[in-house]
Scaffold this motif. Structure first.
Motif, PDB file in Angstrom:
ATOM      1  N   THR A 114       0.824  -1.220   0.000  1.00  0.00           N
ATOM      2  CA  THR A 114       0.000   0.000   0.000  1.00  0.00           C
ATOM      3  C   THR A 114       0.851   1.259   0.000  1.00  0.00           C
ATOM      4  O   THR A 114       0.614   2.187  -0.791  1.00  0.00           O
ATOM      5  CB  THR A 114      -0.945   0.024   1.227  1.00  0.00           C
ATOM      6  N   THR A 117       2.683   1.839  -3.245  1.00  0.00           N
ATOM      7  CA  THR A 117       1.738   2.265  -4.284  1.00  0.00           C
ATOM      8  C   THR A 117       1.387   3.741  -4.109  1.00  0.00           C
ATOM      9  O   THR A 117       1.363   4.500  -5.085  1.00  0.00           O
ATOM     10  CB  THR A 117       0.457   1.414  -4.230  1.00  0.00           C
ATOM     11  N   LYS A 120       3.957   6.370  -5.361  1.00  0.00           N
ATOM     12  CA  LYS A 120       4.210   6.534  -6.792  1.00  0.00           C
ATOM     13  C   LYS A 120       3.682   7.887  -7.268  1.00  0.00           C
ATOM     14  O   LYS A 120       2.614   8.333  -6.827  1.00  0.00           O
ATOM     15  CB  LYS A 120       3.545   5.402  -7.574  1.00  0.00           C
ATOM     16  N   ASN A 123       0.085   8.501  -8.112  1.00  0.00           N
ATOM     17  CA  ASN A 123      -0.903   8.413  -7.031  1.00  0.00           C
ATOM     18  C   ASN A 123      -0.780   9.575  -6.038  1.00  0.00           C
ATOM     19  O   ASN A 123      -1.266   9.485  -4.910  1.00  0.00           O
ATOM     20  CB  ASN A 123      -0.750   7.087  -6.282  1.00  0.00           C
TER      21      ASN A 123
END
Length: 210
Positions: A114, A117, A120, A123
């Motif tokens: 999580t 991710t 990144k 995001n």
């Protein structure tokens, strides 16, 4: 004899005119020097004020919420996330803000992958939303929050920086808990870490608006 008197009067008049002229010149020079001295003094004052303002700004940044987090070994993941979302600049500004800061352990409890991710670049918007959910405008100390909870039938709804809500309550152990948008509870494990632009409370869960 009459001519000598006229010459004498003429000489006196000339001396008088010259003296007046010299006095006026001296007066003008004195005024000029006074004005220059005032201008120099004003310039020095402004320079000193600018220096003091810069020193205060630097001191405030060194004790800001961002600095408190950066100086904590238990919040390295939070600091990395804040920098990735570019919220570190905001958390150095005047505020005030109240930040519920998840510890490294809190981030470790998230499903595997999580954090990576969220960090990144694509995001960033989601990451910003998650972090902003942990920020409440204003300086809310634990004492103030406890008072608000007790005055509102045992709970108080905190408005977050991204227009979300956190339900604050006091559990049976006497600790303040926060319920997020998913209905999950987080506990304040360390309260009232003072910063120049607000207050930091350490929480044991990464809270989500939804």
């Amino acid at each position: 004899m009459k001519i000598n008197k006229l010459l004498l009067l003429g000489a006196l008049a000339t001396l008088s005119f010259t003296a007046c002229k010299n006095d006026k010149k001296a007066e003008e020079e004195a005024e000029k020097m006074e004005m220059e001295a005032k201008a120099e003094a004003e310039e020095m004052k402004m320079a000193e004020e600018a220096k003091m303002a810069e020193m205060k700004k630097k001191e405030a940044e060194e004790t800001s919420i961002a600095a408190v987090a950066m100086n904590s070994a238990d919040h390295t993941t939070l600091v990395a996330a804040v920098k990735a979302a570019q919220l570190d600049v905001m958390l150095k500004t005047e505020g005030p803000y109240t930040v519920f800061a998840p510890s490294n352990d809190a981030f470790d409890r998230l499903p595997k992958g999580t954090v990576d991710t969220l960090l990144k670049p694509e995001n960033k918007e989601k990451l910003t939303d998650v972090l902003s959910y942990h920020v409440v405008p204003g300086d809310v100390t634990s004492a103030k929050l406890t008072e608000l909870i007790k005055a509102n039938n045992g709970f108080y709804m905190l408005k977050t920086a991204n227009d979300g809500e956190l339900r604050a309550e006091i559990n049976n152990a006497g600790n303040i808990t926060l319920t997020d948008g998913r209905g999950k509870k987080s506990t304040i494990t360390a309260a009232d870490l003072d910063a120049s632009n607000g207050t930091v409370h350490v929480v044991n869960t990464v809270m989500m608006r939804s």
